[in-house]
Motif scaffolding. Structure first.
Motif, PDB file in Angstrom:
ATOM      1  N   TYR A   1       0.854  -1.050  -0.010  1.00  0.00           N
ATOM      2  CA  TYR A   1       0.037   0.155   0.111  1.00  0.00           C
ATOM      3  C   TYR A   1       0.918   1.098  -0.028  1.00  0.00           C
ATOM      4  O   TYR A   1       1.752   1.329   0.805  1.00  0.00           O
TER       5      TYR A   1
ATOM      6  N   ILE B   1      -1.965  -1.519  -3.703  1.00  0.00           N
ATOM      7  CA  ILE B   1      -2.962  -0.241  -3.565  1.00  0.00           C
ATOM      8  C   ILE B   1      -2.341   0.824  -3.819  1.00  0.00           C
ATOM      9  O   ILE B   1      -1.661   0.891  -2.783  1.00  0.00           O
TER      10      ILE B   1
ATOM     11  N   HIS C   1      -2.688   5.117  -3.700  1.00  0.00           N
ATOM     12  CA  HIS C   1      -3.765   6.279  -3.628  1.00  0.00           C
ATOM     13  C   HIS C   1      -3.541   7.198  -4.878  1.00  0.00           C
ATOM     14  O   HIS C   1      -2.298   7.387  -5.307  1.00  0.00           O
TER      15      HIS C   1
ATOM     16  N   ILE D   1      -6.992   3.998  -4.906  1.00  0.00           N
ATOM     17  CA  ILE D   1      -7.961   4.673  -4.078  1.00  0.00           C
ATOM     18  C   ILE D   1      -8.178   6.179  -4.618  1.00  0.00           C
ATOM     19  O   ILE D   1      -7.051   6.913  -4.631  1.00  0.00           O
TER      20      ILE D   1
ATOM     21  N   HIS E   1      -9.976   7.019   5.516  1.00  0.00           N
ATOM     22  CA  HIS E   1      -9.744   5.253   5.384  1.00  0.00           C
ATOM     23  C   HIS E   1      -8.930   4.784   6.433  1.00  0.00           C
ATOM     24  O   HIS E   1      -7.886   5.461   7.000  1.00  0.00           O
TER      25      HIS E   1
ATOM     26  N   GLY F   1      -5.927   3.725   5.892  1.00  0.00           N
ATOM     27  CA  GLY F   1      -4.639   3.565   5.233  1.00  0.00           C
ATOM     28  C   GLY F   1      -3.947   5.099   5.743  1.00  0.00           C
ATOM     29  O   GLY F   1      -3.048   5.530   5.065  1.00  0.00           O
TER      30      GLY F   1
ATOM     31  N   SER G   1      -9.907  -3.765   3.947  1.00  0.00           N
ATOM     32  CA  SER G   1     -10.612  -2.675   4.143  1.00  0.00           C
ATOM     33  C   SER G   1     -10.246  -1.547   2.793  1.00  0.00           C
ATOM     34  O   SER G   1     -11.020  -1.054   2.029  1.00  0.00           O
ATOM     35  N   LEU G   2      -8.935  -1.412   2.587  1.00  0.00           N
ATOM     36  CA  LEU G   2      -8.444  -0.389   1.631  1.00  0.00           C
ATOM     37  C   LEU G   2      -8.901  -0.912   0.076  1.00  0.00           C
ATOM     38  O   LEU G   2      -9.113  -0.407  -0.904  1.00  0.00           O
ATOM     39  N   ARG G   3      -8.862  -2.332   0.066  1.00  0.00           N
ATOM     40  CA  ARG G   3      -9.017  -3.087  -1.284  1.00  0.00           C
ATOM     41  C   ARG G   3     -10.401  -2.927  -1.480  1.00  0.00           C
ATOM     42  O   ARG G   3     -11.023  -2.683  -2.787  1.00  0.00           O
TER      43      ARG G   3
ATOM     44  N   ALA H   1     -10.979   0.551  -2.765  1.00  0.00           N
ATOM     45  CA  ALA H   1     -10.404   1.073  -4.034  1.00  0.00           C
ATOM     46  C   ALA H   1     -11.031   0.613  -5.364  1.00  0.00           C
ATOM     47  O   ALA H   1     -12.063  -0.218  -5.417  1.00  0.00           O
TER      48      ALA H   1
END
Length: 283
Positions: free
Chosen positions: A114, A170, A172, A207, A214, A216, A261-263, A266
């Motif tokens: 990430y 992932i 940003h 993302i 979020h 991250g 959670s980030l995935r 995204a």
């Protein structure tokens, strides 16, 4: 009931000892006979479940024909400090020591990364990597920068192996808009991303800026998983003066939840590629 998980250093020592034994054409039974012990002890050492005395280590290295004193010293240090559960590797950019990180990268079969403001290391172009290093407030010198850029490009060779690791990244949206090295460098970098995501083992999701708060927000990290089921996952958090490695179940499970959670927030890989194209066209 399972035993304690191998520490970061003990895991690395186990991997190196196994590789050296195999290179020497020796079996675990051969090593056990050399040490005067049962094969199960050698198996536990090579799984990182059991430490090894310095005398036993030096005896095995001699038996395996290891002559490189620098390599011997590295293994001795790993054995001496193998009981420590994790550590911060103190290393300034002037004297980088990426051996452990590269070792995990080379032996992992699943890498999750990430990133917020930078493109993930395994996806960087040479020009982009150079621009990042040149932005450091501490002058590194052209020779040092050249060597670091070369090392970064060589690291990307893991994606070209016969059995490459699965890489899930992932990013940003900030990392796509940040003009690292200027417009020409970023055009090359974004074009390279579009080429790399065609790799069957690479997944890239972005993302969007407008997603809001979020999981991250606390910063980037990399997670390694290994084909050997006795080795726990390792989480790597790089900071300005070193690298923190974490491997306890509580730590790795927490970062797994963060990554998942980030995935979920995204864009899909296809929509992420479209966003990269939009960022490229704006340049």
């Amino acid at each position: 009931m399972s035993g304690p998980r191998p520490t970061v250093r003990r895991r690395r020592l186990a991997e190196l000892l196994t590789a050296l034994r195999e290179e020497a054409g020796k079996s675990q039974e051969d090593a056990a006979e050399r040490l005067g012990c049962h094969r199960s002890k050698v198996n536990r050492i090579e799984n990182g479940r059991l430490g090894i005395s310095l005398g036993e280590l030096r005896d095995l290295l001699n038996y395996y024909g290891v002559k490189d004193q620098a390599q011997v010293d590295e293994l001795v240090q790993l054995a001496r400090r193998g009981r420590e559960p994790g550590w911060v590797r103190r290393a300034s950019l002037a004297r980088p020591t990426y051996a452990d990180f590269i070792g995990y990268e080379e032996t992992a079969n699943y890498i999750r990364s990430y990133e917020v403001s930078l493109i993930a290391g395994l996806l960087q172009t040479a020009d982009y990597a150079r621009a990042v290093l040149e932005a450091a407030p501490t002058a590194l010198g052209s020779d040092k920068i050249d060597s670091l850029v070369t090392a970064r490009m060589e690291r990307q060779g893991v994606l070209n192996r016969d059995e490459p690791p699965r890489l899930c990244v992932i990013q940003h949206e900030t990392s796509l808009r940040q003009l690292v090295g200027g417009r020409e460098v970023m055009r090359g970098q974004l074009s390279h991303l579009l080429e790399t995501v065609r790799h069957p083992c690479v997944s890239l999701q972005v993302i969007p800026d407008g997603v809001g708060a979020h999981a991250g927000l606390f910063g980037p990290f990399v997670m390694f998983r290994f084909p050997n089921p006795t080795f726990s996952d390792v989480v790597c958090v790089e900071h300005r003066t070193g690298t923190l490695y974490m491997e306890t179940p509580e730590e790795t499970e927490e970062y797994t939840l963060i990554f998942d959670s980030l995935r979920s927030l995204a864009l899909s890989p296809a929509d992420s590629a479209d966003l990269i194209r939009q960022a490229l066209s704006s340049l």
